[in-house]
Design an enzyme around this catalytic site. Sequence first.
Site, PDB file in Angstrom:
ATOM      1  N   HIS A 256     -27.385  41.354 -40.029  1.00 21.90           N
ATOM      2  CA  HIS A 256     -26.922  42.359 -39.075  1.00 21.90           C
ATOM      3  C   HIS A 256     -27.374  43.724 -39.586  1.00 21.90           C
ATOM      4  CE1 HIS A 256     -24.407  39.232 -37.415  1.00 21.90           C
ATOM      5  NE2 HIS A 256     -23.750  39.088 -38.558  1.00 21.90           N
ATOM      6  N   GLU A 294     -28.765  37.425 -33.903  1.00 22.56           N
ATOM      7  CA  GLU A 294     -28.104  37.121 -32.628  1.00 22.56           C
ATOM      8  C   GLU A 294     -27.660  38.395 -31.916  1.00 22.56           C
ATOM      9  OE1 GLU A 294     -25.079  38.062 -33.611  1.00 22.56           O
ATOM     10  OE2 GLU A 294     -24.393  36.966 -35.369  1.00 22.56           O
TER      11      GLU A 294
END
Length: 368
Positions: A256, A294
Amino acid sequence: MTAHDTAWRFHAHPEGRVLDVRLEGTALKVTPLDGDRHGSTWALREQPGTPRLEWLGACAGEPDEAHLLAAIEATFQRHPAARQLALQSPLPTGTRLVDAGIVTPVEGALPTVAREAFWQWQRAWLPQPREPFAQRFVVTQGKRHPLRPAKPQGTVYRRHIPWLGKTLTLDTIDIERDLPAFHRWMNDPVVAHFWEEEGDLARHRQYLEGIAADPRVTGLVGRFDGEPFGYFEAYWAKEDRIAPFYDAADHDRGWHALVGEARFRGKPFLTAWMPSVSHYLFLDDPRTQRLVIEPRADNEKMIRSLGRCGYAHVKEFDFPHKRALLGVLWRERFFGEALWIPRADPTAASPAPARRHEPSLEDIHANP
């Protein structure tokens, strides 16, 4: 203007050292900036297709391995389209570069260095390269996975970015040092839009303490020339919430990101830090074959930016908190296509048009 003013400059950081590389004409000079060690001089013959790198040192000697790595990296930076170079130089004692597949002897011709192989050599970018951790399986919260090594400390990756003229580093997060910046970034509206982690200093200290205690995740701070610009979380995918949504392999990694400093947002910086994060995760363990990410499925511009950096758009799926798109980058593609070199256009098709406007990755660089 003098030759000194027009020299092409580059900094290399093999094995944690700092080496200045200067090209004047065909002379490539490598000079240490971290002590009084002697420099070295090379000749870079800029011939079509396969540049030739020649050591100009003593006939009876051999170059320092760090100088050799710096000269090779500078040659590939100078000739980004070259898939290999020819090397006219004695090899350092031990020939571990040959044993590792970085230098390939060629019968009746000069040895060659393949770009794809060289960029997988940990020692050129990792100050503290680690051997692969012995594989033993454990079960955590019902998930069977390899036991992970202790998390690293300090600077884990260093790379000079030619188009910025800056050196990018990834450092493991130090709570006392990095908490003020992390706190400010999490309360920035453009970061909070995605991370939803606004709060006071105590909350953010608790967040980072949780990351520090989690063997699955490593928190990293990105810096340009020592100035912090963003925060990254690298995780082992097998133990992560993403694992049920694809066939997670034992050494897949995911990440992330957020860029908290507004002046470091934009494509020139994105094309530096995003491939560098990918590069670091592939170097950290040579068994890692895939990286996953994602982002929100409706963030078209963010997904297009991931495509520029080699992430294939595999499918959409539902987390409890968002509709996500699974992006996957393969080791073979990253190194085979030299994806650390910026690309003008996406390398994979975007999904259906966004249902509503979202800030682009170029604008906010956040994908929790």
